[in-house]
Design a protein around this motif. Structure first.
Motif, PDB file in Angstrom:
ATOM      1  N   VAL A   1       0.857  -1.181   0.000  1.00 34.38           N
ATOM      2  CA  VAL A   1       0.000   0.000   0.000  1.00 34.38           C
ATOM      3  C   VAL A   1       0.893   1.230   0.000  1.00 34.38           C
ATOM      4  O   VAL A   1       1.994   1.220   0.549  1.00 34.38           O
ATOM      5  N   SER A   2       0.415   2.286  -0.614  1.00 36.41           N
ATOM      6  CA  SER A   2       1.165   3.520  -0.759  1.00 36.41           C
ATOM      7  C   SER A   2       1.764   3.999   0.564  1.00 36.41           C
ATOM      8  O   SER A   2       1.107   3.964   1.597  1.00 36.41           O
ATOM      9  N   PRO A   3       2.992   4.480   0.511  1.00 38.24           N
ATOM     10  CA  PRO A   3       3.604   5.052   1.713  1.00 38.24           C
ATOM     11  C   PRO A   3       2.957   6.400   2.045  1.00 38.24           C
ATOM     12  O   PRO A   3       2.146   6.906   1.265  1.00 38.24           O
ATOM     13  N   PRO A   4       3.316   6.999   3.177  1.00 38.73           N
ATOM     14  CA  PRO A   4       2.708   8.277   3.578  1.00 38.73           C
ATOM     15  C   PRO A   4       2.825   9.402   2.550  1.00 38.73           C
ATOM     16  O   PRO A   4       2.039  10.339   2.578  1.00 38.73           O
ATOM     17  N   ASN A   5       3.761   9.319   1.611  1.00 42.53           N
ATOM     18  CA  ASN A   5       3.894  10.385   0.608  1.00 42.53           C
ATOM     19  C   ASN A   5       2.854  10.289  -0.497  1.00 42.53           C
ATOM     20  O   ASN A   5       2.796  11.114  -1.395  1.00 42.53           O
ATOM     21  N   GLY A   6       1.984   9.262  -0.481  1.00 48.67           N
ATOM     22  CA  GLY A   6       0.876   9.142  -1.418  1.00 48.67           C
ATOM     23  C   GLY A   6       1.245   8.782  -2.836  1.00 48.67           C
ATOM     24  O   GLY A   6       0.519   9.095  -3.759  1.00 48.67           O
ATOM     25  N   THR A   7       2.344   8.093  -3.039  1.00 45.44           N
ATOM     26  CA  THR A   7       2.730   7.700  -4.388  1.00 45.44           C
ATOM     27  C   THR A   7       2.213   6.303  -4.709  1.00 45.44           C
ATOM     28  O   THR A   7       1.934   5.505  -3.821  1.00 45.44           O
ATOM     29  N   CYS A   8       2.085   6.019  -6.022  1.00 44.23           N
ATOM     30  CA  CYS A   8       1.558   4.730  -6.458  1.00 44.23           C
ATOM     31  C   CYS A   8       2.068   4.409  -7.859  1.00 44.23           C
ATOM     32  O   CYS A   8       2.591   5.278  -8.551  1.00 44.23           O
ATOM     33  N   GLY A   9       1.873   3.173  -8.265  1.00 44.96           N
ATOM     34  CA  GLY A   9       2.216   2.776  -9.628  1.00 44.96           C
ATOM     35  C   GLY A   9       3.706   2.718  -9.887  1.00 44.96           C
ATOM     36  O   GLY A   9       4.515   2.577  -8.977  1.00 44.96           O
ATOM     37  N   LEU A  10       4.044   2.863 -11.169  1.00 48.53           N
ATOM     38  CA  LEU A  10       5.438   2.720 -11.584  1.00 48.53           C
ATOM     39  C   LEU A  10       6.038   3.994 -12.154  1.00 48.53           C
ATOM     40  O   LEU A  10       7.250   4.122 -12.222  1.00 48.53           O
ATOM     41  N   VAL A  11       5.207   4.928 -12.617  1.00 50.42           N
ATOM     42  CA  VAL A  11       5.719   6.110 -13.314  1.00 50.42           C
ATOM     43  C   VAL A  11       5.790   7.332 -12.407  1.00 50.42           C
ATOM     44  O   VAL A  11       5.095   7.423 -11.404  1.00 50.42           O
ATOM     45  N   LEU A  12       6.620   8.266 -12.789  1.00 46.06           N
ATOM     46  CA  LEU A  12       6.798   9.550 -12.111  1.00 46.06           C
ATOM     47  C   LEU A  12       6.814   9.411 -10.595  1.00 46.06           C
ATOM     48  O   LEU A  12       7.744   8.846 -10.059  1.00 46.06           O
ATOM     49  N   GLY A  13       5.795   9.890  -9.892  1.00 46.20           N
ATOM     50  CA  GLY A  13       5.780   9.819  -8.431  1.00 46.20           C
ATOM     51  C   GLY A  13       5.935   8.415  -7.893  1.00 46.20           C
ATOM     52  O   GLY A  13       6.509   8.197  -6.840  1.00 46.20           O
ATOM     53  N   GLY A  14       5.392   7.435  -8.621  1.00 55.12           N
ATOM     54  CA  GLY A  14       5.465   6.038  -8.199  1.00 55.12           C
ATOM     55  C   GLY A  14       6.866   5.470  -8.200  1.00 55.12           C
ATOM     56  O   GLY A  14       7.167   4.530  -7.475  1.00 55.12           O
ATOM     57  N   ALA A  15       7.740   6.050  -8.999  1.00 56.67           N
ATOM     58  CA  ALA A  15       9.171   5.714  -9.036  1.00 56.67           C
ATOM     59  C   ALA A  15       9.462   4.215  -9.020  1.00 56.67           C
ATOM     60  O   ALA A  15      10.304   3.735  -8.286  1.00 56.67           O
ATOM     61  N   ASN A  16       8.736   3.468  -9.859  1.00 52.94           N
ATOM     62  CA  ASN A  16       8.954   2.026  -9.987  1.00 52.94           C
ATOM     63  C   ASN A  16       8.689   1.225  -8.720  1.00 52.94           C
ATOM     64  O   ASN A  16       9.147   0.097  -8.607  1.00 52.94           O
ATOM     65  N   GLN A  17       7.959   1.783  -7.755  1.00 52.50           N
ATOM     66  CA  GLN A  17       7.678   1.063  -6.522  1.00 52.50           C
ATOM     67  C   GLN A  17       6.477   0.128  -6.656  1.00 52.50           C
ATOM     68  O   GLN A  17       6.387  -0.867  -5.965  1.00 52.50           O
ATOM     69  N   GLY A  18       5.514   0.475  -7.532  1.00 53.45           N
ATOM     70  CA  GLY A  18       4.356  -0.382  -7.741  1.00 53.45           C
ATOM     71  C   GLY A  18       3.381  -0.420  -6.578  1.00 53.45           C
ATOM     72  O   GLY A  18       2.648  -1.386  -6.420  1.00 53.45           O
ATOM     73  N   ASN A  19       3.352   0.633  -5.764  1.00 52.11           N
ATOM     74  CA  ASN A  19       2.434   0.671  -4.624  1.00 52.11           C
ATOM     75  C   ASN A  19       0.995   0.882  -5.066  1.00 52.11           C
ATOM     76  O   ASN A  19       0.728   1.490  -6.090  1.00 52.11           O
ATOM     77  N   THR A  20       0.061   0.401  -4.252  1.00 52.50           N
ATOM     78  CA  THR A  20      -1.367   0.548  -4.478  1.00 52.50           C
ATOM     79  C   THR A  20      -1.905   1.627  -3.541  1.00 52.50           C
ATOM     80  O   THR A  20      -1.454   1.744  -2.411  1.00 52.50           O
ATOM     81  N   CYS A  21      -2.886   2.386  -4.006  1.00 50.71           N
ATOM     82  CA  CYS A  21      -3.475   3.444  -3.185  1.00 50.71           C
ATOM     83  C   CYS A  21      -4.339   2.864  -2.071  1.00 50.71           C
ATOM     84  O   CYS A  21      -4.999   1.852  -2.261  1.00 50.71           O
ATOM     85  N   PRO A  22      -4.383   3.544  -0.908  1.00 51.66           N
ATOM     86  CA  PRO A  22      -5.253   3.096   0.187  1.00 51.66           C
ATOM     87  C   PRO A  22      -6.707   3.466  -0.102  1.00 51.66           C
ATOM     88  O   PRO A  22      -6.993   4.237  -1.028  1.00 51.66           O
ATOM     89  N   GLY A  23      -7.642   2.979   0.683  1.00 51.78           N
ATOM     90  CA  GLY A  23      -9.067   3.186   0.461  1.00 51.78           C
ATOM     91  C   GLY A  23      -9.515   4.628   0.442  1.00 51.78           C
ATOM     92  O   GLY A  23     -10.349   5.013  -0.365  1.00 51.78           O
ATOM     93  N   GLU A  24      -8.978   5.469   1.313  1.00 55.23           N
ATOM     94  CA  GLU A  24      -9.452   6.851   1.390  1.00 55.23           C
ATOM     95  C   GLU A  24      -8.998   7.709   0.209  1.00 55.23           C
ATOM     96  O   GLU A  24      -9.611   8.709  -0.107  1.00 55.23           O
ATOM     97  N   THR A  25      -7.938   7.351  -0.444  1.00 55.32           N
ATOM     98  CA  THR A  25      -7.475   8.017  -1.671  1.00 55.32           C
ATOM     99  C   THR A  25      -7.251   6.908  -2.701  1.00 55.32           C
ATOM    100  O   THR A  25      -6.132   6.592  -3.058  1.00 55.32           O
ATOM    101  N   ALA A  26      -8.347   6.353  -3.162  1.00 56.85           N
ATOM    102  CA  ALA A  26      -8.345   5.078  -3.881  1.00 56.85           C
ATOM    103  C   ALA A  26      -7.784   5.087  -5.297  1.00 56.85           C
ATOM    104  O   ALA A  26      -7.476   4.040  -5.836  1.00 56.85           O
TER     105      ALA A  26
END
Length: 125
Positions: free
Chosen positions: A29-54
């Motif tokens: 799940v996305s870290p506290p900085n709210g990043t997700c996915g692989l591009v730009l902000g996601g920086a190849n981490q592949g995180n998923t967004c939490p429920g409140e910011t889905a």
């Protein structure tokens, strides 16, 4: 092969997914900085967004407004919280994310104008 060896291997074979079944990938799940996915902000981490910011935006950040959630804005369903988090614009309901409005002229998505002091109406074109 001994019968005992087969009995030990069979449960492991049965637990494997069938060749045509999709395998689910466990993602963080996305870290506290709210990043997700692989591009730009996601920086190849592949995180998923939490429920409140889905919704995972095209820029790799989690949010819940239409800028994050509209498929026309590049919402990344794979890294959003659920399969229904990303959605198509609803004609006359979705607020414009790109400055266009309506469904004629340059308006292709049926966006409505934001209700603010600088933009209040959709032009004929």
């Amino acid at each position: 092969m001994h019968l005992l060896s087969f009995a030990l291997i069979l449960p492991a074979i049965l637990a494997l997914p069938a060749p045509d079944e999709p395998t689910l990938i466990s993602r963080a799940v996305s870290p506290p900085n709210g990043t997700c996915g692989l591009v730009l902000g996601g920086a190849n981490q592949g995180n998923t967004c939490p429920g409140e910011t889905a919704c995972c935006s095209q820029y790799g950040y989690c949010g819940s407004s239409e800028q994050f959630c509209l498929t026309t804005g590049g919402c990344q369903a794979r890294y959003s919280n659920s399969s229904s988090a990303c959605h198509a614009p609803r004609s006359g309901v979705s607020i414009s994310i790109d400055g266009t409005c309506g469904s004629t002229g340059v308006g292709k998505n049926g966006y409505r104008c934001p209700n603010n002091a600088t933009i209040a109406c959709c032009s004929a074109s």
